[in-house]
Design a protein around this motif. Structure first.
Motif, PDB file in Angstrom:
ATOM      1  N   THR A   8       0.834  -1.210   0.000  1.00  0.00           N
ATOM      2  CA  THR A   8       0.000   0.000   0.000  1.00  0.00           C
ATOM      3  C   THR A   8       0.865   1.256   0.000  1.00  0.00           C
ATOM      4  N   VAL A   9       1.893   1.267   0.849  1.00  0.00           N
ATOM      5  CA  VAL A   9       2.806   2.423   0.912  1.00  0.00           C
ATOM      6  C   VAL A   9       3.519   2.602  -0.429  1.00  0.00           C
ATOM      7  N   LEU A  10       3.978   1.526  -1.025  1.00  0.00           N
ATOM      8  CA  LEU A  10       4.693   1.613  -2.295  1.00  0.00           C
ATOM      9  C   LEU A  10       3.795   2.143  -3.410  1.00  0.00           C
ATOM     10  N   LEU A  11       2.579   1.635  -3.490  1.00  0.00           N
ATOM     11  CA  LEU A  11       1.650   2.101  -4.528  1.00  0.00           C
ATOM     12  C   LEU A  11       1.299   3.567  -4.328  1.00  0.00           C
ATOM     13  N   ASP A  12       1.088   3.980  -3.078  1.00  0.00           N
ATOM     14  CA  ASP A  12       0.799   5.389  -2.781  1.00  0.00           C
ATOM     15  C   ASP A  12       1.984   6.273  -3.174  1.00  0.00           C
ATOM     16  N   HIS A  13       3.197   5.802  -2.878  1.00  0.00           N
ATOM     17  CA  HIS A  13       4.408   6.560  -3.215  1.00  0.00           C
ATOM     18  C   HIS A  13       4.523   6.725  -4.741  1.00  0.00           C
ATOM     19  N   ALA A  14       4.252   5.674  -5.473  1.00  0.00           N
ATOM     20  CA  ALA A  14       4.319   5.751  -6.943  1.00  0.00           C
ATOM     21  C   ALA A  14       3.289   6.748  -7.476  1.00  0.00           C
ATOM     22  N   ALA A  15       2.087   6.728  -6.918  1.00  0.00           N
ATOM     23  CA  ALA A  15       1.038   7.650  -7.360  1.00  0.00           C
ATOM     24  C   ALA A  15       1.425   9.101  -7.059  1.00  0.00           C
ATOM     25  N   GLU A  16       2.020   9.335  -5.887  1.00  0.00           N
ATOM     26  CA  GLU A  16       2.433  10.687  -5.510  1.00  0.00           C
ATOM     27  C   GLU A  16       3.565  11.212  -6.391  1.00  0.00           C
ATOM     28  N   PRO A  32       4.193  12.079 -12.611  1.00  0.00           N
ATOM     29  CA  PRO A  32       4.639  11.226 -13.703  1.00  0.00           C
ATOM     30  C   PRO A  32       6.102  10.792 -13.629  1.00  0.00           C
ATOM     31  N   ALA A  33       6.802  11.133 -12.546  1.00  0.00           N
ATOM     32  CA  ALA A  33       8.170  10.627 -12.393  1.00  0.00           C
ATOM     33  C   ALA A  33       8.108   9.153 -12.003  1.00  0.00           C
ATOM     34  N   SER A  34       9.139   8.419 -12.351  1.00  0.00           N
ATOM     35  CA  SER A  34       9.170   7.008 -11.992  1.00  0.00           C
ATOM     36  C   SER A  34       9.756   6.837 -10.592  1.00  0.00           C
ATOM     37  N   VAL A  35       9.516   5.669 -10.009  1.00  0.00           N
ATOM     38  CA  VAL A  35      10.018   5.324  -8.682  1.00  0.00           C
ATOM     39  C   VAL A  35      10.902   4.091  -8.828  1.00  0.00           C
ATOM     40  N   ASN A  36      12.002   4.074  -8.068  1.00  0.00           N
ATOM     41  CA  ASN A  36      12.927   2.955  -8.091  1.00  0.00           C
ATOM     42  C   ASN A  36      13.459   2.798  -6.670  1.00  0.00           C
ATOM     43  N   LEU A  37      12.926   1.827  -5.945  1.00  0.00           N
ATOM     44  CA  LEU A  37      13.278   1.646  -4.535  1.00  0.00           C
ATOM     45  C   LEU A  37      13.814   0.244  -4.287  1.00  0.00           C
ATOM     46  N   GLN A  38      14.766   0.166  -3.405  1.00  0.00           N
ATOM     47  CA  GLN A  38      15.297  -1.127  -2.993  1.00  0.00           C
ATOM     48  C   GLN A  38      14.373  -1.731  -1.933  1.00  0.00           C
ATOM     49  N   LEU A  39      14.095  -3.020  -2.056  1.00  0.00           N
ATOM     50  CA  LEU A  39      13.219  -3.724  -1.119  1.00  0.00           C
ATOM     51  C   LEU A  39      14.036  -4.719  -0.298  1.00  0.00           C
ATOM     52  N   SER A  40      13.585  -4.926   0.932  1.00  0.00           N
ATOM     53  CA  SER A  40      14.240  -5.886   1.818  1.00  0.00           C
ATOM     54  C   SER A  40      13.211  -6.869   2.349  1.00  0.00           C
ATOM     55  N   ALA A  41      13.669  -8.061   2.676  1.00  0.00           N
ATOM     56  CA  ALA A  41      12.777  -9.121   3.150  1.00  0.00           C
ATOM     57  C   ALA A  41      13.118  -9.528   4.573  1.00  0.00           C
ATOM     58  N   THR A  42      12.115 -10.088   5.224  1.00  0.00           N
ATOM     59  CA  THR A  42      12.251 -10.668   6.555  1.00  0.00           C
ATOM     60  C   THR A  42      11.858 -12.142   6.435  1.00  0.00           C
ATOM     61  N   PRO A  43      12.626 -13.061   7.000  1.00  0.00           N
ATOM     62  CA  PRO A  43      12.237 -14.472   6.943  1.00  0.00           C
ATOM     63  C   PRO A  43      10.888 -14.696   7.636  1.00  0.00           C
ATOM     64  N   ALA A  44      10.047 -15.529   7.054  1.00  0.00           N
ATOM     65  CA  ALA A  44       8.712 -15.799   7.599  1.00  0.00           C
ATOM     66  C   ALA A  44       8.768 -16.269   9.044  1.00  0.00           C
ATOM     67  N   GLY A  45       9.807 -16.970   9.435  1.00  0.00           N
ATOM     68  CA  GLY A  45       9.931 -17.476  10.795  1.00  0.00           C
ATOM     69  C   GLY A  45      10.137 -16.399  11.839  1.00  0.00           C
ATOM     70  N   GLU A  46      10.488 -15.175  11.425  1.00  0.00           N
ATOM     71  CA  GLU A  46      10.697 -14.091  12.374  1.00  0.00           C
ATOM     72  C   GLU A  46       9.410 -13.328  12.705  1.00  0.00           C
TER      73      GLU A  46
END
Length: 138
Positions: free
Chosen positions: A10-18, A21-35
């Motif tokens: 939701t945050v990412l889609l809102d950021h892209a809309a804001e 017409p400029a593009s967005v390019n963000l690095q994403l990070s993951a958390t293991p499901a067990g955490e």
């Protein structure tokens, strides 16, 4: 299959809309499901995309010393990209990563997809889960 939390998407889609017409390019990070506090029904080592890093973080240090301090250790194998031109796919000008989550206008759940670095589609699964709280040691 690629997993991402609902709140992050939701945050990412809102950021892209804001930013359009400029593009967005963000690095994403993951958390293991067990955490996660809740049982997600996934193997504990399964990565769930939970965070993003602003592209400006660490840029000046990287420019001077060639060290990327903007990427947390062991993270950053995925990117979020917006294509305001409406192309829902991976283009030759995109920063490649193992996984790319791409969105196009109108930047909603029906206009987002995941791809591997070769541009092949990957199923994107949105989880209603909250990642574990993180804190900085004092």
């Amino acid at each position: 299959m690629i997993y991402i939390t609902r709140d992050l998407l939701t945050v990412l889609l809102d950021h892209a809309a804001e930013r359009s017409p400029a593009s967005v390019n963000l690095q994403l990070s993951a958390t293991p499901a067990g955490e996660f506090d809740a049982n997600l029904g996934l193997p504990p080592e399964t990565p769930v995309i939970t965070h993003f890093t602003l592209s400006e973080v660490g840029r000046s240090v990287n420019a001077v010393f060639g060290v990327d301090l903007g990427t947390p250790a062991g993270r950053g194998r995925a990117r979020f990209l917006s294509h305001p031109d409406g192309f829902l796919g991976v283009s030759e000008t995109d920063d490649l990563a193992a996984v790319m989550v791409v969105t196009v206008p109108p930047y909603d759940d029906d206009h987002v997809a995941a791809f591997d670095r070769s541009g092949e589609g990957i199923e994107l699964v949105v989880l209603d889960a909250v990642p574990p709280e993180e804190s900085v040691p004092e």
